[in-house]
Every structure is written in C-alpha cells, then in structure tokens.
Enzyme design. Structure first.
Site, PDB file in Angstrom:
ATOM      1  N   GLY A 404     116.885 123.233 -67.301  1.00  0.00           N
ATOM      2  CA  GLY A 404     116.121 124.388 -67.113  1.00  0.00           C
ATOM      3  C   GLY A 404     115.645 124.501 -66.235  1.00  0.00           C
ATOM      4  N   ALA A 405     115.336 123.892 -65.691  1.00  0.00           N
ATOM      5  CA  ALA A 405     114.078 123.777 -64.701  1.00  0.00           C
ATOM      6  C   ALA A 405     114.865 124.919 -63.200  1.00  0.00           C
ATOM      7  CB  ALA A 405     113.767 122.570 -64.095  1.00  0.00           C
TER       8      ALA A 405
END
Ligand code: HXC
Length: 510
Positions: A404-405
């Site tokens: 997700g980063a």
C-alpha cells in the site's frame, strides 16, 4: 504645537516601557528577549509599523481600572522580511504576563484581518499566561475571535507561531490552528494547563519541561514543527522559512536567482544504494544533492523521522520534498510519519508548492500498537492528501516501494505527473521473504526450495521494469541525473491545470 508633539513622544515612551524596567530585566535574566527586541530581530531594519500602541483595556473589576498599560500586553503591526510584507504580533510578558484581555484580542484580530485582506503571512510570537483572569468571559470571547480568524485564514495565508515563553490555555489553541509552530528550547512551554492544575486534577507530578517542553512536543507529541536554541536563532530561522513561502494562495511561491547548473549531474548518487537491500543509507544525502545549493528547511526533523519533510528550491523555485528515510525504522510508514507527511502535503497543495517525493518504503508498520493507535485512519490521511493534491507531483522511487505504501507515495495512480524509478527500484506487493513464505507455504520445510523460490521472486519482481512496462513508471533514470530530470519535469508542469470536483469541503479522515 511643540507641546502636543512632546505629548505624543511621552505617550510612545510609556507604551514602549511595557511592564517596566524591573520586569524587562527579569525577562532578560530568564534568557528571553522582550517583545519589541524580538520584532526588531524578526523584521528588516526600520521596517516595523506599529498599530494600536495606545490601546488600553476597559476592565474595571478587581481594581483593574488602576492597572492599565498602553498597548495592553501585545505589540502588533506590519513589517518586511527580506523585502516582503508580513503582519506580526508579539505578546509582552512584562505586561500582566502577556495575558489576553478583550482589547488585547482586538489588536490581534485587527492584524489578522489586515493580513488576510492584503494577502501576507502572519507571525505570532507567544509568551503569555493565557486568558486575563480578571476579564473572565471577555477574555474567552476574545480568544474565540482570534480562533475564528485563524480558521478563515487557514490555506489562504501562511500562519506561523513561535512559542517563546510559557503558553497555556487560549495561547495553545491559537498556535495549534496555524500552519507551523516553533518553540525555543528550555524557555518555552506549551500546555493546556500547567503542572499545578495537573497535580490537583490527576495527582500527577510533572515538570514544565515534561508536560510541555520543546523536546517533548518536538519528539513525542508532534505538536510543534521544530525547536531552536534561543530567541535569536528562532527568529533568524523564521526569516529563512518565510523566504520559502508564498505570501498567500493567490501568489506563486517565490523564486530566487539560482546560480546552480540545472543540468548538474552527481555521479556519487550511482553508488548511494547499498548492495544489501536491508542496509540503510541516508536519504538526506540525496535531498541535499538534488536541491539548489543543498539548502533545505526541514519541518518536524525530530518527529516521525522515518519520513523527511522539507522545503527546498529547484531552479530557484520552492518545492516541498517528502522522502522516506531508510536510516530510521527502515523508512516504514507508521502513524507519526503518515500524520506528519499528510499535513505537509496539504500545506504544499494549499499554497501551490510542487511536491517532489522520494520513495524507499518497505510498507506500513504492522503490529498491535500501530493498529490500536489507528494506523488505518492515520495512514489514510497521507493517501488522502496525495490523492487530492493538484499541484505538480514528481516522484522518484530509489529502492523499495512495497504494498500500500507504493500506492500512497505519490504513485501514478494518485495522479502523479511524472514518476521515475532508479534501476535499483523494487516495486512489489511485499519483500521477497514475506512473499515466498505466503505463496509457497507448502514448501516451507525445504530450505533449498525456499531459497530458489526467493531468488525467482527477486529476479521477477525486485526491479522497476514490470511497473515501467505498464506505464506506471514513466522512465527508469540513472541516479546521477535525478536533479536534472526532476527540474525538467517541473518546468513542463509549470502551467499544469487540474481541479477537483466542486464540493463544500472534503472529509479527510481526521
Ligand atoms: C492575569 C496574569 C496571568 C493571567 C500571569 N499573570 N498570568 N495576569 N491573567 N492569566 C501575571 C501575574 O500576575 C504576574 O503579574 C505576571 O503576569 C507574571 O506572572 P508570574 O506568575 O509571576 O510569572 P511566572 O512565575 O513566570 O509564571 C508564568 C505562568 C503563570 C506559568 C504563565 O503566571 C501562570 O500559571 N499563569 C496562569 C496560567 C493560566 O492558567 N491561564 C489561564 C488559562 S485558561 P505581576 O504584576 O506580578 O508582574 C485560558 C482560557 C482560554 O487561557 C481557553 C480557550 C480555549
């Protein structure tokens, strides 16, 4: 005629005397400057124009009719910082502890209104015992008038607060609504209520420093954006900060002549990334080698240090750098880093400052501490901030961009304008070890098989080309050319136009 001129001079002298010589000496003995000395240092020489120096409070309770000092504990006006207009107010601790009366509040409101109307930053120098106790609800109402103006000015003009003495009550909430709060170490405190009240209410015994010192707020609470050694350093640094900021959201960020070659390459960057993907390196080195003259103004250097937020310049124009820092917690995104970077991104977007994002992030920090602290909501702040931002966004992935980063850090999918990667970039759902343990769980007991699966995963995913093949990365660039490529990108984005759908305001996960 002579008489009235003298009368004016006498009145001015009385106002400038504040709470008197003895109290000024006490101020100096504590290592603090007076309100007027501070303004002299903050502003260009002879540029200060003072307003309302003859204002007095109207309180008649508790014998206050016999306790009036012209100016009423706050010095207000306008001046220049390196030739650019700013509005200022400085609390005078020598006058009733800089406490806020209705008249004192009205003086602050007047300069807030002028700053907003004329599109210039406002800087407050705080040193105050909070609401003037003798004035009761008038003081409370006065604070609320200041707060209201803080909110209306938010995102329109930069608002900066410098905490230079004790600050309690209303004098913490007004700074809290401004863009940046800075503190002076050892002489300033910022708390809703001081140690005495804390002891009465909770039985907790704490010092001023523990409860609201610069070190606590700078490293733990994240309430302040930075701290300085003394009044002098603080004021000089605020002048430097103002040089990076536009005067209002109606103006472009300032440019200053840059004597650095925009085509400059730096071959030392080709060996910045260590061979071992788990070995850290200092992202600040990259920032310094990209920015004009290596000149950066870091925001929150000590809080959430796993992400760096800093103003710098490229081709003379201000940009906001956001960069994961592999030296701290491997550059992971956690609650503190997400909140810190989200606020910075939103400031830049509000004031039309282009965002340059440098990515080396192993993901969001897992664990019960983070989850119970609300990582989902706080992480979403950064995601939200990047996604709503319409300023030019240039991103460079130097090494890891996992999970997700990857999405969050100004990816192409969040309307990143130009997304670069170094050849050392690894863009994947997660690192090889974690990935293999999950998708080849059945082979976990065979170390040889796991080793070969890990190698296979690394060969296939630990590079930027899968993303580049899909157009999620616009180009894979040589590290030494990073500055040049970012500058060229920002040049093309100068006239970028992008607007979000009309709305009253968004609902960012607070
Ligand atoms: C009137 C005040 C005052 C106040 C200080 N003084 N605070 N006068 N109202 N709030 C006066 C003192 O009487 C004294 O006057 C001078 O200022 C210096 O104060 P000292 O106490 O001698 O100084 P020091 O020991 O350095 O302590 C500073 C201090 C302390 C920590 C700020 O004064 C203090 O705790 N003050 C009260 C803080 C507070 O609780 N304020 C109300 C917050 S509530 P002389 O004549 O001797 O020089 C609030 C509500 C708004 O603000 C909320 C909105 C959300």
């Amino acid at each position: 005629m002579k008489h009235v001129l003298e009368e004016l001079e006498n009145r001015r002298t009385a106002a400038k005397a504040g709470g008197g010589k003895a109290r000024m000496e006490r101020q100096h003995a504590k290592g603090k400057l007076t309100a007027r000395e501070r303004l002299e240092l903050l502003l260009d020489e002879n540029s200060f124009e003072e307003y309302d120096m003859f204002v007095e409070h109207q309180c008649t309770d508790f014998g206050m009719e016999n306790n009036k000092v012209p100016g009423d504990g706050v010095v207000t006006g306008q001046g220049m910082i390196n030739g650019r207009l700013v509005y200022v107010f400085a609390k005078d601790f020598t006058v009733m502890g800089g406490s806020l009366s209705l008249a004192h509040a009205q003086k602050i409101c007047k300069v807030q209104d002028m700053a907003l109307k004329n599109g210039a930053p406002i800087i407050g120098l705080f040193d105050s015992g909070g609401a003037r106790i003798q004035e009761g609800v008038d003081a409370l109402g006065g604070y609320a008038e200041v707060f209201q103006r803080n909110v209306l000015a938010s995102g329109v003009i930069p608002q900066i607060s410098v905490i230079m003495g004790p600050c309690a009550g209303g004098d913490v909430y007004s700074p809290a609504m401004t863009d940046f709060i800075f503190m002076v170490r050892d002489t300033s405190y910022l708390y809703v209520t001081g140690p005495d009240v804390v002891k009465t209410v909770t039985n907790e015994i704490v010092t001023h420093e523990q409860l609201g010192g610069a070190s606590m707020h700078g490293k733990i609470s994240g309430v302040v954006e930075g701290s300085f050694e003394n009044d002098f350093e603080a004021l000089v640094q605020i002048r430097r900060l103002i040089d990076f900021l536009p005067s209002s959201n109606r103006e472009k960020p300032p440019t200053r002549p840059s004597f650095e070659d925009t085509e400059r390459v730096d071959y030392s960057l080709d060996s910045l990334i260590p061979d071992n993907p788990n070995t850290p390196y200092d992202m600040k080195e990259l920032l310094q080698k990209i920015a004009d003259e290596g000149d950066l103004f870091e925001i929150m250097p000590e809080f959430g240090a796993n992400i760096i937020t800093a103003f710098g310049r490229l081709e003379g124009r201000t940009v906001g750098f956001v960069a994961n820092q592999p030296m701290v917690l491997a550059g992971v995104l956690d609650i503190d880093a997400s909140k810190k970077a989200a606020r910075f991104v939103r400031f830049c977007d509000a004031f039309d400052i282009a965002l340059v994002t440098l990515v080396d992030v192993p993901g969001f920090l897992p664990g019960t501490k983070q989850e119970s602290g609300g990582l989902i909501k706080h992480g979403a702040k950064l995601l939200f901030a990047y996604a709503e931002a319409t300023v030019p966004k240039v991103t460079v992935i130097t090494r890891k961009a996992y999970g997700g980063a990857y999405d969050v850090m100004a990816s192409k999918h969040l309307r990143g304008d130009i997304n670069y990667a170094w050849p050392t970039a690894e863009i994947a759902v997660m690192g090889a070890k974690g990935a293999v343990e999950i998708i080849f769980r059945a082979e976990a007991s065979d170390p040889d098989k796991i080793a070969s699966r890990t190698k296979e995963y690394e060969d296939n995913f630990a590079n930027p080309f899968i993303a580049a093949r899909r157009g999620y990365i616009d180009d894979v660039i040589m590290p030494h050319s990073t500055r040049k490529r970012i500058i060229r990108s920002l040049r093309t984005l100068k006239n970028k136009q992008l607007t979000n759908p009309w709305k009253k305001h968004d609902n960012i996960p607070l």
